[in-house]
Design a protein around this motif. Structure first.
Motif, PDB file in Angstrom:
ATOM      1  N   ALA A  68       0.903  -1.326   0.056  1.00 41.83           N
ATOM      2  CA  ALA A  68      -0.063  -0.114  -0.321  1.00 41.83           C
ATOM      3  C   ALA A  68       0.681   1.200  -0.371  1.00 41.83           C
ATOM      4  N   VAL A  69       0.172   2.026  -0.940  1.00 41.61           N
ATOM      5  CA  VAL A  69       1.174   3.597  -0.874  1.00 41.61           C
ATOM      6  C   VAL A  69       0.224   4.020   0.424  1.00 41.61           C
ATOM      7  N   LEU A  70       1.869   4.254   1.256  1.00 40.93           N
ATOM      8  CA  LEU A  70       1.748   5.524   2.674  1.00 40.93           C
ATOM      9  C   LEU A  70       1.274   6.892   1.812  1.00 40.93           C
ATOM     10  N   GLN A  71       0.799   7.737   3.180  1.00 35.65           N
ATOM     11  CA  GLN A  71       1.033   9.533   2.879  1.00 35.65           C
ATOM     12  C   GLN A  71       1.787   9.708   3.751  1.00 35.65           C
ATOM     13  N   LYS A  72       2.486  10.373   2.848  1.00 37.12           N
ATOM     14  CA  LYS A  72       3.734  11.422   3.546  1.00 37.12           C
ATOM     15  C   LYS A  72       3.062  12.228   4.669  1.00 37.12           C
ATOM     16  N   THR A  73       4.451  11.769   5.330  1.00 37.52           N
ATOM     17  CA  THR A  73       3.783  12.388   6.869  1.00 37.52           C
ATOM     18  C   THR A  73       4.730  13.624   6.760  1.00 37.52           C
ATOM     19  N   ASN A  74       5.169  14.932   7.076  1.00 41.12           N
ATOM     20  CA  ASN A  74       5.697  15.723   7.381  1.00 41.12           C
ATOM     21  C   ASN A  74       6.148  15.867   8.908  1.00 41.12           C
ATOM     22  N   LEU A  75       6.585  15.148   9.638  1.00 39.18           N
ATOM     23  CA  LEU A  75       7.027  15.814  10.855  1.00 39.18           C
ATOM     24  C   LEU A  75       7.795  16.402  11.981  1.00 39.18           C
ATOM     25  N   ASP A  76       7.732  16.906  10.962  1.00 39.33           N
ATOM     26  CA  ASP A  76       8.802  18.685  11.010  1.00 39.33           C
ATOM     27  C   ASP A  76       7.607  19.621  11.887  1.00 39.33           C
ATOM     28  N   ASN A  77       5.882  19.413  11.034  1.00 37.62           N
ATOM     29  CA  ASN A  77       4.978  20.398  11.585  1.00 37.62           C
ATOM     30  C   ASN A  77       3.793  19.513  12.458  1.00 37.62           C
ATOM     31  N   LYS A  78       3.673  19.547  13.914  1.00 35.97           N
ATOM     32  CA  LYS A  78       3.509  19.211  14.791  1.00 35.97           C
ATOM     33  C   LYS A  78       2.072  19.042  14.464  1.00 35.97           C
ATOM     34  N   HIS A  79       1.432  19.678  14.189  1.00 40.17           N
ATOM     35  CA  HIS A  79       0.298  20.014  13.795  1.00 40.17           C
ATOM     36  C   HIS A  79      -0.294  19.669  12.871  1.00 40.17           C
ATOM     37  N   VAL A 114      -4.511  11.521  18.718  1.00 41.42           N
ATOM     38  CA  VAL A 114      -4.341  12.996  18.986  1.00 41.42           C
ATOM     39  C   VAL A 114      -5.154  13.751  19.424  1.00 41.42           C
ATOM     40  N   LYS A 115      -6.447  13.475  19.309  1.00 41.34           N
ATOM     41  CA  LYS A 115      -7.217  14.452  20.011  1.00 41.34           C
ATOM     42  C   LYS A 115      -7.057  13.973  21.408  1.00 41.34           C
ATOM     43  N   GLN A 116      -7.901  12.554  21.722  1.00 41.21           N
ATOM     44  CA  GLN A 116      -8.123  12.249  23.210  1.00 41.21           C
ATOM     45  C   GLN A 116      -6.792  12.866  23.681  1.00 41.21           C
ATOM     46  N   ILE A 117      -4.972  12.831  23.466  1.00 44.18           N
ATOM     47  CA  ILE A 117      -3.657  12.959  24.141  1.00 44.18           C
ATOM     48  C   ILE A 117      -3.753  14.777  24.424  1.00 44.18           C
ATOM     49  N   GLN A 118      -4.483  15.229  23.348  1.00 40.11           N
ATOM     50  CA  GLN A 118      -4.936  16.839  23.226  1.00 40.11           C
ATOM     51  C   GLN A 118      -6.004  17.219  24.777  1.00 40.11           C
ATOM     52  N   THR A 119      -6.472  16.678  25.064  1.00 41.27           N
ATOM     53  CA  THR A 119      -7.647  17.068  26.499  1.00 41.27           C
ATOM     54  C   THR A 119      -7.205  16.741  26.956  1.00 41.27           C
ATOM     55  N   TYR A 120      -5.792  16.054  27.067  1.00 40.53           N
ATOM     56  CA  TYR A 120      -5.286  16.235  28.943  1.00 40.53           C
ATOM     57  C   TYR A 120      -3.184  16.319  28.432  1.00 40.53           C
ATOM     58  N   TYR A 121      -2.893  16.570  27.644  1.00 40.79           N
ATOM     59  CA  TYR A 121      -1.027  17.119  27.998  1.00 40.79           C
ATOM     60  C   TYR A 121      -1.778  17.880  26.695  1.00 40.79           C
ATOM     61  N   PRO A 122      -2.183  19.242  26.381  1.00 40.28           N
ATOM     62  CA  PRO A 122      -2.527  19.985  25.212  1.00 40.28           C
ATOM     63  C   PRO A 122      -1.007  20.257  24.490  1.00 40.28           C
ATOM     64  N   SER A 123       0.289  20.660  25.500  1.00 44.33           N
ATOM     65  CA  SER A 123       1.308  21.118  24.348  1.00 44.33           C
ATOM     66  C   SER A 123       1.864  19.838  24.128  1.00 44.33           C
ATOM     67  N   LEU A 169       3.429  10.198  26.737  1.00 38.84           N
ATOM     68  CA  LEU A 169       3.537   9.400  25.366  1.00 38.84           C
ATOM     69  C   LEU A 169       4.506   7.832  24.837  1.00 38.84           C
ATOM     70  N   TYR A 170       5.259   7.899  26.464  1.00 42.38           N
ATOM     71  CA  TYR A 170       6.398   7.101  25.332  1.00 42.38           C
ATOM     72  C   TYR A 170       5.229   5.169  25.306  1.00 42.38           C
ATOM     73  N   THR A 171       4.283   5.410  26.221  1.00 44.06           N
ATOM     74  CA  THR A 171       2.936   4.028  26.856  1.00 44.06           C
ATOM     75  C   THR A 171       2.507   4.287  25.609  1.00 44.06           C
ATOM     76  N   ILE A 172       2.260   5.048  24.911  1.00 44.18           N
ATOM     77  CA  ILE A 172       1.156   5.707  24.025  1.00 44.18           C
ATOM     78  C   ILE A 172       1.570   4.677  22.300  1.00 44.18           C
ATOM     79  N   VAL A 173       3.505   5.449  22.660  1.00 44.10           N
ATOM     80  CA  VAL A 173       4.012   4.724  21.573  1.00 44.10           C
ATOM     81  C   VAL A 173       3.515   3.293  21.667  1.00 44.10           C
ATOM     82  N   THR A 174       4.415   2.721  22.581  1.00 47.66           N
ATOM     83  CA  THR A 174       4.000   1.286  22.945  1.00 47.66           C
ATOM     84  C   THR A 174       2.712   0.902  22.478  1.00 47.66           C
ATOM     85  N   GLY A 175       1.806   1.310  23.267  1.00 48.72           N
ATOM     86  CA  GLY A 175       0.891   0.746  22.251  1.00 48.72           C
ATOM     87  C   GLY A 175       0.802   0.587  20.347  1.00 48.72           C
TER      88      GLY A 175
END
Length: 402
Positions: free
Chosen positions: A2-13, A23-32, A78-84
């Motif tokens: 499958a062709v992966l959509q290119k992701t701009n990792l330099d833009n956190k938005h 992402v929305k879930q995480i931002q509810t308790y860790y907005p920054s 974040l590290y736990t969610i990354v592990t997930g």
């Protein structure tokens, strides 16, 4: 491929399609939060799992996304969610642990390796085997409790989708869940997950009993809802009038597995189980809990021997609440729990609610503070039991005791 959509990792938005809700879930308790690491983990996992599908025909990537979402519901780091997101890549794809370490860090690699090792434990339905496997789980948890939190989230999503497996496999997984994962969730104080695991496991381990009991509960649903609304109205009115307190009152039937267990252990039919409904009153301060207890006992007659003060003497998993059973409206037995809002968060999320988010922790290593580790000293007690080569039955019971 499958062709992966290119992701701009330099833009956190900018986030890859598919993780917007996470992402929305995480931002509810860790907005920054710097979410680049989430984007990076998702992109790697999606590429690694390309061409893999679940038993229901959905892309395999839906599973790690759901596991990560469960961990975000618990408001973990974040590290736990990354592990997930990455928890299956080493075991099920060509991605090595060295690649995880190189692209992320030692902590993420350690957690992913820990989850992979726990996943390789061969569960069998014998007491001795269950005890040995539980020992391995406890040792893994003592190294870093996040390993087991990810594994519990993994098991919860697998239980939610268990219907797609063959009957024999469903039965095996359901029994493992009742024997191992639900008790661990309980020990960690994560009531919301413990209850869901129990009910899902009951549904698949004894479907005839489950659906028979659900049919009886559903037949009374309208009456239950009416009665619950009536009791809530009385409690809110009396507390407001007599004490001028702001409280939150909720009510519900107890979870189906706990009702079934009571029927089995006390050898009774469903219509003989009286305290099926449970109510909860949440307040702001500890002293208010005891004041409301007195008010409730003045409204309805308490049942002797059914009062428990888990505020003064918390359970081993740190659970705190006042429990009382009374003869409520129309002479029905009802259980009422009284706790502060903070106690309620701890009751639902358990050890996850204690996680300390410090700026440096998000960048380096997120840990529990010393006070919290002391509060969960039962874990070290279990490790000590393991080292003493305690009898299999005794060790299993020590894990399952609330």
């Amino acid at each position: 491929m499958a062709v992966l959509q290119k992701t701009n990792l330099d833009n956190k938005h900018t986030h890859p399609r598919g993780i917007e809700n996470l992402v929305k879930q995480i931002q509810t308790y860790y907005p920054s939060a710097d979410l680049d690491i989430i984007n990076k983990a998702y992109t790697l996992a999606k590429r690694a799992h390309t061409g893999q599908y679940r038993k229901d025909g959905s892309p395999f990537m839906s599973h790690p996304l759901c596991v990560a979402s469960i961990l975000a519901e618990l408001k973990l780091d974040l590290y736990t969610i990354v592990t997930g997101l990455l928890h299956d890549v080493v075991e099920d794809t060509s991605v090595s642990l060295d690649i995880i370490k190189e692209q992320f860090n030692d902590t993420v690699a350690f957690l992913v390796d820990g989850v992979s090792k726990v996943s390789q434990i061969n569960f069998k339905n014998t007491q001795k085997k269950d005890s040995e496997n539980m020992r391995k789980m406890i040792v893994a948890m003592a190294c870093d409790v996040r390993v087991i939190l990810v594994k519990i989230a993994d098991r919860l999503h697998n239980m939610r989708t268990l219907v797609h497996l063959p009957p024999e496999k469903r039965l095996k997984v359901a029994q493992e869940t009742l024997d191992i994962y639900a008790p661990l969730a309980s020990r960690l104080g994560i009531h919301s997950i413990k209850v869901e695991l129990e009910d899902l496991a009951f549904q698949h381990s004894d479907s005839e009993a489950y659906y028979s009991l659900m049919k009886q509960i559903d037949s009374e649903k309208k009456d239950m809802e009416k009665y619950i609304a009536e009791v809530i109205h009385i409690l809110e009115k009396e507390i407001t009038t007599q004490m001028n307190m702001k409280v939150k009152v909720t009510g519900r039937p107890k979870n189906v597995y706990s009702i079934y267990q009571k029927m089995i252990t006390q050898n009774m039919d469903y219509n003989e189980v009286y305290d099926i409904l449970a109510f909860r009153v949440c307040v702001n301060k500890v002293e208010e809990c005891y004041k409301i207890l007195g008010l409730i006992h003045s409204l309805w007659k308490p049942i002797p021997g059914r009062f428990k003060d888990y505020i003064a003497i918390p359970k081993q998993n740190n659970y705190q609440s006042l429990h009382t059973t009374v003869l409520g409206e129309k002479g029905k037995r009802i259980e009422i729990q009284i706790r502060t809002h903070e106690m309620h968060i701890l009751a639902e999320r358990g050890i996850a609610a204690h996680w300390k988010y410090k700026t440096e922790s998000w960048k380096n290593k997120t840990t529990l503070d010393n006070e919290t580790l002391k509060q969960f000293n039962w874990l070290q007690d279990l490790v000590s039991l393991h080292r003493q080569n305690t009898h299999s039955g005794e060790f299993l019971e020590s894990v399952k005791v609330d």
